[in-house]
Design an enzyme around this catalytic site. Structure first.
Site, PDB file in Angstrom:
ATOM      1  N   ASP A 102       0.858  -1.189   0.000  1.00 63.70           N
ATOM      2  CA  ASP A 102       0.000   0.000   0.000  1.00 63.70           C
ATOM      3  C   ASP A 102       0.891   1.235   0.000  1.00 63.70           C
ATOM      4  O   ASP A 102       1.032   1.928   0.995  1.00 63.70           O
ATOM      5  CB  ASP A 102      -0.930  -0.026   1.219  1.00 63.70           C
ATOM      6  CG  ASP A 102      -1.995   1.050   1.162  1.00 63.70           C
ATOM      7  OD1 ASP A 102      -2.185   1.651   0.086  1.00 63.70           O
ATOM      8  OD2 ASP A 102      -2.646   1.287   2.193  1.00 63.70           O
ATOM      9  N   ALA A 103       1.495   1.491  -1.152  1.00 64.43           N
ATOM     10  CA  ALA A 103       2.500   2.537  -1.283  1.00 64.43           C
ATOM     11  C   ALA A 103       1.930   3.870  -1.769  1.00 64.43           C
ATOM     12  O   ALA A 103       2.521   4.915  -1.533  1.00 64.43           O
ATOM     13  CB  ALA A 103       3.591   2.077  -2.247  1.00 64.43           C
ATOM     14  N   LYS A 104       0.809   3.828  -2.471  1.00 53.59           N
ATOM     15  CA  LYS A 104       0.170   5.026  -3.040  1.00 53.59           C
ATOM     16  C   LYS A 104       1.172   5.874  -3.824  1.00 53.59           C
ATOM     17  O   LYS A 104       1.222   7.084  -3.703  1.00 53.59           O
ATOM     18  CB  LYS A 104      -0.517   5.848  -1.943  1.00 53.59           C
ATOM     19  CG  LYS A 104      -1.645   5.094  -1.271  1.00 53.59           C
ATOM     20  CD  LYS A 104      -2.283   5.919  -0.164  1.00 53.59           C
ATOM     21  CE  LYS A 104      -3.389   5.181   0.528  1.00 53.59           C
ATOM     22  NZ  LYS A 104      -2.905   4.158   1.472  1.00 53.59           N
ATOM     23  N   ARG A 105       1.953   5.217  -4.650  1.00 54.50           N
ATOM     24  CA  ARG A 105       2.993   5.892  -5.427  1.00 54.50           C
ATOM     25  C   ARG A 105       2.406   6.607  -6.638  1.00 54.50           C
ATOM     26  O   ARG A 105       1.446   6.153  -7.229  1.00 54.50           O
ATOM     27  CB  ARG A 105       4.049   4.890  -5.900  1.00 54.50           C
ATOM     28  CG  ARG A 105       4.868   4.300  -4.789  1.00 54.50           C
ATOM     29  CD  ARG A 105       5.830   5.345  -4.253  1.00 54.50           C
ATOM     30  NE  ARG A 105       6.695   4.755  -3.243  1.00 54.50           N
ATOM     31  CZ  ARG A 105       6.795   5.231  -2.018  1.00 54.50           C
ATOM     32  NH1 ARG A 105       6.094   6.273  -1.644  1.00 54.50           N
ATOM     33  NH2 ARG A 105       7.609   4.679  -1.166  1.00 54.50           N
ATOM     34  N   THR A 130      -0.412  -0.123  -4.611  1.00 50.39           N
ATOM     35  CA  THR A 130      -1.377   0.946  -4.846  1.00 50.39           C
ATOM     36  C   THR A 130      -0.626   2.131  -5.445  1.00 50.39           C
ATOM     37  O   THR A 130       0.514   2.423  -5.068  1.00 50.39           O
ATOM     38  CB  THR A 130      -2.091   1.365  -3.545  1.00 50.39           C
ATOM     39  OG1 THR A 130      -1.126   1.776  -2.579  1.00 50.39           O
ATOM     40  CG2 THR A 130      -2.943   0.225  -2.997  1.00 50.39           C
TER      41      THR A 130
END
Length: 171
Positions: free
Chosen positions: A15-18, A42
């Site tokens: 869940d990195a939201k890069r 993510t």
């Protein structure tokens, strides 16, 4: 590291939201998929398609695009400006190449989840927001049903992490 300790048959979602400009996004993708060896990550679509392309190139890895987050502030921009609808529509294009695109769709707004499901009837959804954030499992399942079944990964984090603090926590 932690990821190495997870058995290979259990998929790892980072869940990195890069999301960043091309060259930086390429380094993020390399880090997530090659260095950390995550099966999926993510990513944020808000910088546009070019910021996702480095992730999408990893055909054997999942790219889970933020579409509608579960936090209250999601209504500020994502819902108010129909960004979640635009992202859902565009995700159909991104998925055509390798079929490795899923969406983050929060359980706290089941009515919007249903609208996104109508646009993406077969897309896999990663669904945060059930439990501590107030999303209803029943409403989510109803709203998330697609043509080919539920296609939902229900996230459970705080409910697990904060399940107890006593000596029986591990049980």
């Amino acid at each position: 590291g932690t990821i190495d300790a997870i058995p290979s048959h259990i998929p790892v979602i980072l869940d990195a939201k890069r999301g960043d400009i091309g060259n930086t996004a390429a380094m993020y993708a390399k880090s997530v998929y090659e260095e950390l060896n995550a099966d999926a990550a993510t990513v944020s679509p808000f910088l546009g398609t070019d910021s996702l392309e480095p992730f999408l190139k990893y055909a054997d890895r999942g790219v889970i695009v933020l579409c509608l987050t579960s936090n209250p502030g999601a209504r500020d921009f994502q819902v108010k400006n129909n960004l979640h609808i635009q992202i859902a529509e565009r995700s159909n294009e991104w998925a055509k190449k390798n079929g490795n695109v899923a969406l983050v769709v929060g359980a706290t707004q089941a009515d919007q989840l249903s609208a996104i499901r109508a646009i993406c009837p077969d897309r896999l959804f990663l669904v945060p927001g059930i439990g501590a954030q107030g999303g209803s499992l029943e409403e989510t399942i109803r709203a998330g049903a697609g043509r080919s079944g539920l296609r939902l990964i229900i996230n459970a984090s705080r409910g697990v992490i904060q399940a107890g603090s006593g000596p029986d926590f591990a049980d």
